[in-house]
Motif scaffolding. Sequence first.
Motif, PDB file in Angstrom:
ATOM      1  N   SER A  13     -40.795  59.428 -19.589  1.00 33.54           N
ATOM      2  CA  SER A  13     -39.670  59.457 -20.520  1.00 33.54           C
ATOM      3  C   SER A  13     -39.902  60.486 -21.626  1.00 33.54           C
ATOM      4  CB  SER A  13     -39.466  58.062 -21.121  1.00 33.54           C
ATOM      5  OG  SER A  13     -38.432  58.063 -22.055  1.00 33.54           O
ATOM      6  N   VAL A  14     -41.109  60.537 -22.140  1.00 33.73           N
ATOM      7  CA  VAL A  14     -41.447  61.523 -23.176  1.00 33.73           C
ATOM      8  C   VAL A  14     -41.395  62.942 -22.613  1.00 33.73           C
ATOM      9  CG1 VAL A  14     -43.320  62.333 -24.668  1.00 33.73           C
ATOM     10  CG2 VAL A  14     -42.794  59.905 -24.544  1.00 33.73           C
ATOM     11  N   VAL A  15     -41.837  63.121 -21.380  1.00 29.39           N
ATOM     12  CA  VAL A  15     -41.791  64.434 -20.745  1.00 29.39           C
ATOM     13  C   VAL A  15     -40.340  64.885 -20.571  1.00 29.39           C
ATOM     14  CG1 VAL A  15     -42.278  65.669 -18.589  1.00 29.39           C
ATOM     15  CG2 VAL A  15     -44.047  64.291 -19.650  1.00 29.39           C
ATOM     16  N   CYS A  16     -39.457  63.952 -20.207  1.00 31.91           N
ATOM     17  CA  CYS A  16     -38.031  64.295 -20.103  1.00 31.91           C
ATOM     18  C   CYS A  16     -37.482  64.743 -21.458  1.00 31.91           C
ATOM     19  CB  CYS A  16     -37.227  63.113 -19.575  1.00 31.91           C
ATOM     20  SG  CYS A  16     -37.347  62.876 -17.804  1.00 31.91           S
ATOM     21  N   LEU A  17     -37.901  64.084 -22.520  1.00 27.81           N
ATOM     22  CA  LEU A  17     -37.455  64.497 -23.854  1.00 27.81           C
ATOM     23  C   LEU A  17     -37.989  65.884 -24.221  1.00 27.81           C
ATOM     24  CD1 LEU A  17     -37.642  61.298 -26.077  1.00 27.81           C
ATOM     25  CD2 LEU A  17     -35.631  62.596 -25.420  1.00 27.81           C
ATOM     26  N   LEU A  18     -39.224  66.174 -23.854  1.00 33.41           N
ATOM     27  CA  LEU A  18     -39.782  67.500 -24.124  1.00 33.41           C
ATOM     28  C   LEU A  18     -39.045  68.583 -23.341  1.00 33.41           C
ATOM     29  CD1 LEU A  18     -43.600  66.702 -24.190  1.00 33.41           C
ATOM     30  CD2 LEU A  18     -42.116  67.249 -26.124  1.00 33.41           C
ATOM     31  N   ILE A  19     -38.698  68.285 -22.092  1.00 33.73           N
ATOM     32  CA  ILE A  19     -37.910  69.231 -21.305  1.00 33.73           C
ATOM     33  C   ILE A  19     -36.555  69.444 -21.957  1.00 33.73           C
ATOM     34  CG2 ILE A  19     -36.682  69.519 -19.106  1.00 33.73           C
ATOM     35  CD1 ILE A  19     -39.118  68.346 -17.710  1.00 33.73           C
ATOM     36  N   ALA A  20     -35.961  68.370 -22.466  1.00 33.00           N
ATOM     37  CA  ALA A  20     -34.667  68.496 -23.140  1.00 33.00           C
ATOM     38  C   ALA A  20     -34.777  69.392 -24.366  1.00 33.00           C
ATOM     39  CB  ALA A  20     -34.146  67.114 -23.538  1.00 33.00           C
ATOM     40  N   GLY A  89     -34.199  89.850 -13.298  1.00 35.07           N
ATOM     41  CA  GLY A  89     -35.331  88.991 -13.626  1.00 35.07           C
ATOM     42  C   GLY A  89     -36.154  89.533 -14.772  1.00 35.07           C
ATOM     43  N   SER A  90     -36.690  88.631 -15.579  1.00 33.80           N
ATOM     44  CA  SER A  90     -37.500  89.065 -16.715  1.00 33.80           C
ATOM     45  C   SER A  90     -38.922  89.396 -16.279  1.00 33.80           C
ATOM     46  CB  SER A  90     -37.516  87.984 -17.800  1.00 33.80           C
ATOM     47  OG  SER A  90     -38.217  86.848 -17.346  1.00 33.80           O
ATOM     48  N   GLY A  91     -39.467  88.593 -15.373  1.00 34.48           N
ATOM     49  CA  GLY A  91     -40.809  88.868 -14.866  1.00 34.48           C
ATOM     50  C   GLY A  91     -41.923  88.526 -15.827  1.00 34.48           C
ATOM     51  N   SER A  92     -41.610  88.183 -17.078  1.00 36.52           N
ATOM     52  CA  SER A  92     -42.663  87.867 -18.045  1.00 36.52           C
ATOM     53  C   SER A  92     -42.738  86.358 -18.241  1.00 36.52           C
ATOM     54  CB  SER A  92     -42.381  88.551 -19.386  1.00 36.52           C
ATOM     55  OG  SER A  92     -41.149  88.108 -19.913  1.00 36.52           O
ATOM     56  N   LEU A  93     -43.925  85.837 -18.069  1.00 38.23           N
ATOM     57  CA  LEU A  93     -44.165  84.406 -18.218  1.00 38.23           C
ATOM     58  C   LEU A  93     -44.463  84.108 -19.683  1.00 38.23           C
ATOM     59  CD1 LEU A  93     -44.461  81.759 -16.615  1.00 38.23           C
ATOM     60  CD2 LEU A  93     -46.883  82.242 -16.484  1.00 38.23           C
ATOM     61  N   THR A  94     -43.533  83.437 -20.355  1.00 39.76           N
ATOM     62  CA  THR A  94     -43.713  83.090 -21.766  1.00 39.76           C
ATOM     63  C   THR A  94     -44.287  81.680 -21.874  1.00 39.76           C
ATOM     64  OG1 THR A  94     -41.474  82.207 -21.940  1.00 39.76           O
ATOM     65  CG2 THR A  94     -41.764  84.559 -22.416  1.00 39.76           C
ATOM     66  N   ALA A  95     -44.619  81.287 -23.089  1.00 42.48           N
ATOM     67  CA  ALA A  95     -45.160  79.944 -23.315  1.00 42.48           C
ATOM     68  C   ALA A  95     -44.118  78.880 -22.988  1.00 42.48           C
ATOM     69  CB  ALA A  95     -45.617  79.808 -24.764  1.00 42.48           C
ATOM     70  N   GLY A  96     -42.855  79.139 -23.331  1.00 43.89           N
ATOM     71  CA  GLY A  96     -41.795  78.184 -23.026  1.00 43.89           C
ATOM     72  C   GLY A  96     -41.570  78.023 -21.537  1.00 43.89           C
ATOM     73  N   SER A  97     -41.625  79.131 -20.804  1.00 39.69           N
ATOM     74  CA  SER A  97     -41.466  79.081 -19.352  1.00 39.69           C
ATOM     75  C   SER A  97     -42.618  78.327 -18.699  1.00 39.69           C
ATOM     76  CB  SER A  97     -41.386  80.484 -18.769  1.00 39.69           C
ATOM     77  OG  SER A  97     -40.277  81.164 -19.269  1.00 39.69           O
ATOM     78  N   LEU A  98     -43.821  78.598 -19.162  1.00 46.73           N
ATOM     79  CA  LEU A  98     -44.990  77.904 -18.625  1.00 46.73           C
ATOM     80  C   LEU A  98     -44.925  76.411 -18.931  1.00 46.73           C
ATOM     81  CD1 LEU A  98     -47.691  78.196 -17.153  1.00 46.73           C
ATOM     82  CD2 LEU A  98     -48.750  78.551 -19.383  1.00 46.73           C
ATOM     83  N   ALA A  99     -44.491  76.065 -20.146  1.00 43.21           N
ATOM     84  CA  ALA A  99     -44.371  74.653 -20.510  1.00 43.21           C
ATOM     85  C   ALA A  99     -43.332  73.943 -19.637  1.00 43.21           C
ATOM     86  CB  ALA A  99     -43.996  74.524 -21.984  1.00 43.21           C
ATOM     87  N   LEU A 100     -42.200  74.594 -19.380  1.00 38.37           N
ATOM     88  CA  LEU A 100     -41.185  73.982 -18.514  1.00 38.37           C
ATOM     89  C   LEU A 100     -41.718  73.790 -17.098  1.00 38.37           C
ATOM     90  CD1 LEU A 100     -37.794  75.603 -19.545  1.00 38.37           C
ATOM     91  CD2 LEU A 100     -38.379  73.185 -19.546  1.00 38.37           C
ATOM     92  N   LEU A 101     -42.450  74.763 -16.587  1.00 39.24           N
ATOM     93  CA  LEU A 101     -43.024  74.628 -15.250  1.00 39.24           C
ATOM     94  C   LEU A 101     -44.014  73.466 -15.186  1.00 39.24           C
ATOM     95  CD1 LEU A 101     -43.617  78.356 -14.269  1.00 39.24           C
ATOM     96  CD2 LEU A 101     -41.967  76.780 -13.258  1.00 39.24           C
ATOM     97  N   LEU A 102     -44.894  73.370 -16.166  1.00 39.69           N
ATOM     98  CA  LEU A 102     -45.903  72.308 -16.168  1.00 39.69           C
ATOM     99  C   LEU A 102     -45.277  70.932 -16.370  1.00 39.69           C
ATOM    100  CD1 LEU A 102     -48.784  74.003 -18.174  1.00 39.69           C
ATOM    101  CD2 LEU A 102     -48.635  73.612 -15.706  1.00 39.69           C
ATOM    102  N   LEU A 103     -44.315  70.828 -17.292  1.00 43.61           N
ATOM    103  CA  LEU A 103     -43.665  69.545 -17.529  1.00 43.61           C
ATOM    104  C   LEU A 103     -42.842  69.112 -16.324  1.00 43.61           C
ATOM    105  CD1 LEU A 103     -42.551  69.998 -21.241  1.00 43.61           C
ATOM    106  CD2 LEU A 103     -44.382  68.541 -20.381  1.00 43.61           C
ATOM    107  N   GLY A 104     -42.202  70.077 -15.670  1.00 43.53           N
ATOM    108  CA  GLY A 104     -41.433  69.749 -14.474  1.00 43.53           C
ATOM    109  C   GLY A 104     -42.313  69.261 -13.336  1.00 43.53           C
ATOM    110  N   CYS A 105     -43.518  69.790 -13.249  1.00 38.10           N
ATOM    111  CA  CYS A 105     -44.454  69.326 -12.219  1.00 38.10           C
ATOM    112  C   CYS A 105     -45.115  68.004 -12.600  1.00 38.10           C
ATOM    113  CB  CYS A 105     -45.519  70.380 -11.974  1.00 38.10           C
ATOM    114  SG  CYS A 105     -44.872  71.878 -11.222  1.00 38.10           S
ATOM    115  N   ALA A 106     -45.144  67.680 -13.888  1.00 39.21           N
ATOM    116  CA  ALA A 106     -45.784  66.439 -14.338  1.00 39.21           C
ATOM    117  C   ALA A 106     -44.923  65.210 -14.026  1.00 39.21           C
ATOM    118  CB  ALA A 106     -46.055  66.505 -15.834  1.00 39.21           C
ATOM    119  N   ILE A 107     -43.619  65.367 -13.997  1.00 40.00           N
ATOM    120  CA  ILE A 107     -42.747  64.201 -13.788  1.00 40.00           C
ATOM    121  C   ILE A 107     -42.983  63.522 -12.440  1.00 40.00           C
ATOM    122  CG2 ILE A 107     -40.338  63.507 -13.456  1.00 40.00           C
ATOM    123  CD1 ILE A 107     -39.626  65.125 -15.861  1.00 40.00           C
ATOM    124  N   PRO A 108     -42.981  64.237 -11.308  1.00 42.78           N
ATOM    125  CA  PRO A 108     -43.257  63.534 -10.042  1.00 42.78           C
ATOM    126  C   PRO A 108     -44.625  62.859 -10.009  1.00 42.78           C
ATOM    127  CG  PRO A 108     -42.321  65.685  -9.594  1.00 42.78           C
ATOM    128  CD  PRO A 108     -42.619  65.638 -11.056  1.00 42.78           C
TER     129      PRO A 108
END
Length: 131
Positions: A13-20, A89-108
């Motif tokens: 639930s907290v991870v969903c809020l962080l993604i939001a 495409g931007s091609g640059s991995l930012t901190a926000g993009s990395l955080a979304l990828l990690l949080l999205g993988c954490a939910i399952p």
Amino acid sequence: MRRPRTRASGAASVVCLLIALLALARALNAPSTTYEVLEGVLGGIAVLTAAKMGLHNCFESHLGAVLVAAGAVLGTLLHLTLGLPGGTGSGSLTAGSLALLLLGCAIPALLAQDARARRVIKTTARPPYAL
């Protein structure tokens, strides 16, 4: 149907809020209206899913959380590779993009941990009738 809450479901639930929060922050800085709407809808669904999971921890909230995770990961990967709608495409991995990828993988992973914990609760629970 209501399910018992576990630490993993609370963390999901907290991870969903962080993604939001990350999605809504990206919507505020979006270069196009289409991207603003996409990120805003993802953020809104993530907030509703987090609230539903915090209150009930039911099948619907788990389904919503998986959809939010898929939307965050796929949206971020599309943003990095193909680009925004109508752009490149931007091609640059930012901190926000990395955080979304990690949080999205954490939910399952958290939902699988929740299912495992509920299975233990179910097998160790006493029957509702007297023996």
